[in-house]
Design a protein around this motif. Structure first.
Motif, PDB file in Angstrom:
ATOM      1  N   GLU A 170       0.675  -1.289   0.126  1.00  0.00           N
ATOM      2  CA  GLU A 170       0.093  -0.172   0.006  1.00  0.00           C
ATOM      3  C   GLU A 170       0.952   1.376   0.044  1.00  0.00           C
ATOM      4  N   ARG A 306      -8.168  -0.874  -0.094  1.00  0.00           N
ATOM      5  CA  ARG A 306      -6.562  -0.369   0.332  1.00  0.00           C
ATOM      6  C   ARG A 306      -6.604   1.409   0.409  1.00  0.00           C
ATOM      7  N   SER A 309      -3.070   3.780   4.638  1.00  0.00           N
ATOM      8  CA  SER A 309      -3.412   4.607   5.949  1.00  0.00           C
ATOM      9  C   SER A 309      -2.302   4.195   7.161  1.00  0.00           C
ATOM     10  N   GLU A 310      -1.526   2.864   6.853  1.00  0.00           N
ATOM     11  CA  GLU A 310      -0.494   2.496   7.679  1.00  0.00           C
ATOM     12  C   GLU A 310       0.645   3.440   7.552  1.00  0.00           C
ATOM     13  N   HIS A 311       0.941   4.091   6.399  1.00  0.00           N
ATOM     14  CA  HIS A 311       2.036   4.746   6.173  1.00  0.00           C
ATOM     15  C   HIS A 311       1.630   6.280   6.198  1.00  0.00           C
TER      16      HIS A 311
END
Length: 328
Positions: A170, A306, A309-311
């Protein structure tokens, strides 16, 4: 018909590789643990063998059942795994997926056989942290070269940052989501940061081309033949979406207002990371036009869940940065 065994083969690069091989009339077998969904479960052209690639006996069984002409090793993360595979599949062509992270020296561009590779200590060889990823990939390359000296037709392919449909990392989705959700997109620095990327379909075709025409004991870089900066990437994403966005440049001082720094942003790199792809192109390979590759990536993102958001830096923090910039 040429028989290909793909170790891995169902998530991202491997998934595209299997499709590319099928398009070129290969007889395809995938070998994996089955921990992830199998997109080829209903495709009778793809045979699947379940097993753990870290288990030598399982690899030997896969060799006996598949009898592959070519082995594509998508998921070798430790040098010992490459040593085992090049021994077990010594009678097949073997293509190892390495990484541009294997390069130690910062130079533009990084060239196979010229730019120094990362060293790898015994401790690094078995460490699974991100900090040693490049070291382990570099040692995998050296293992491939050693196997070629023993007569194995072993080769290495070094992708840079890979993006495109089904990208579970992602990384590129983060930026697509920013363009999709906001009309003002913060880009750290002046927007000219350059981290070479490779469209996933081109990585798949590169693996096949190297298997077909590459030389034993050689490594081949793969990346988009046309490089674009981070700011240009945002513009191409906006074009693909038919959106208009304002690219807002923010330096370290402005980002600090939100408790951020440039390195908080995925795909930001202070020194350009550029790989020469001339050696691969000499085999007859070419890359997808960047605008077309981004169009496909955007279309897949829109149809997926996707969001990258984790980044992501917290948007509230970015709003504070925008507020500071608006007062200047």
């Amino acid at each position: 018909m040429t028989g290909a065994l793909v170790i891995g083969g169902t998530r991202f690069i491997g998934r595209h590789l299997v499709n590319d091989l099928l398009d070129h009339e290969y007889d395809v077998t995938v070998f994996n643990r089955g921990n992830h969904g199998n997109p080829f479960a209903d495709d009778d052209r793809v045979y699947r063998i379940e097993g753990d690639r870290t288990n030598d006996s399982a690899l030997e069984l896969a060799r006996e059942r598949a009898a592959p002409d070519i082995v594509f090793d998508m998921v070798a993360y430790e040098p010992r795994e490459v040593r085992a595979a090049t021994r077990i599949f010594a009678d097949s062509a073997y293509v190892y997926v390495s990484s541009g992270a294997a390069y130690a020296d910062e130079e533009i561009p990084k060239r196979e056989g010229e730019t120094a590779l990362e060293p790898c200590t015994n401790e690094q060889a078995t460490d699974d942290s991100g900090e040693t990823y490049g070291n382990r990939k570099a040692e995998g390359d050296r293992t491939v070269f050693a196997a070629a000296e023993r007569g194995v037709r072993a080769m290495s392919v070094r992708p840079c940052i890979v993006y495109g449909p089904h990208d579970y990392t992602e990384r590129f989705d983060f930026w697509i989501d920013r363009v999709r959700e906001y009309d003002r997109v913060i880009v750290p620095g002046d927007g000219t940061t350059l981290w070479h990327r490779a469209y996933v379909g081109d990585v798949a075709s590169a693996l096949r081309v190297v298997a077909e025409a590459g030389e034993a004991g050689e490594a081949y870089n793969v990346g988009d033949r046309r490089l674009v900066t981070l700011a240009e990437s945002i513009e191409l994403i906006a074009d693909a979406m038919g959106e208009e966005v304002e690219v807002v440049h923010a330096g370290s001082r402005e980002l600090a207002a939100g408790g951020l720094s440039p390195t908080d942003y995925v795909l930001y790199r202070e020194y350009p990371h550029v790989l020469s792809t001339a050696k691969l192109a000499a085999l007859g390979w070419d890359s997808t036009p960047v605008a077309e590759a981004i169009d496909r990536s955007v279309a897949d993102h829109v149809d997926s869940d996707r969001d990258g958001s984790e980044h992501a830096p917290d948007r509230a923090a970015e709003e504070r940065v925008l507020g500071v910039l608006d007062t200047l």
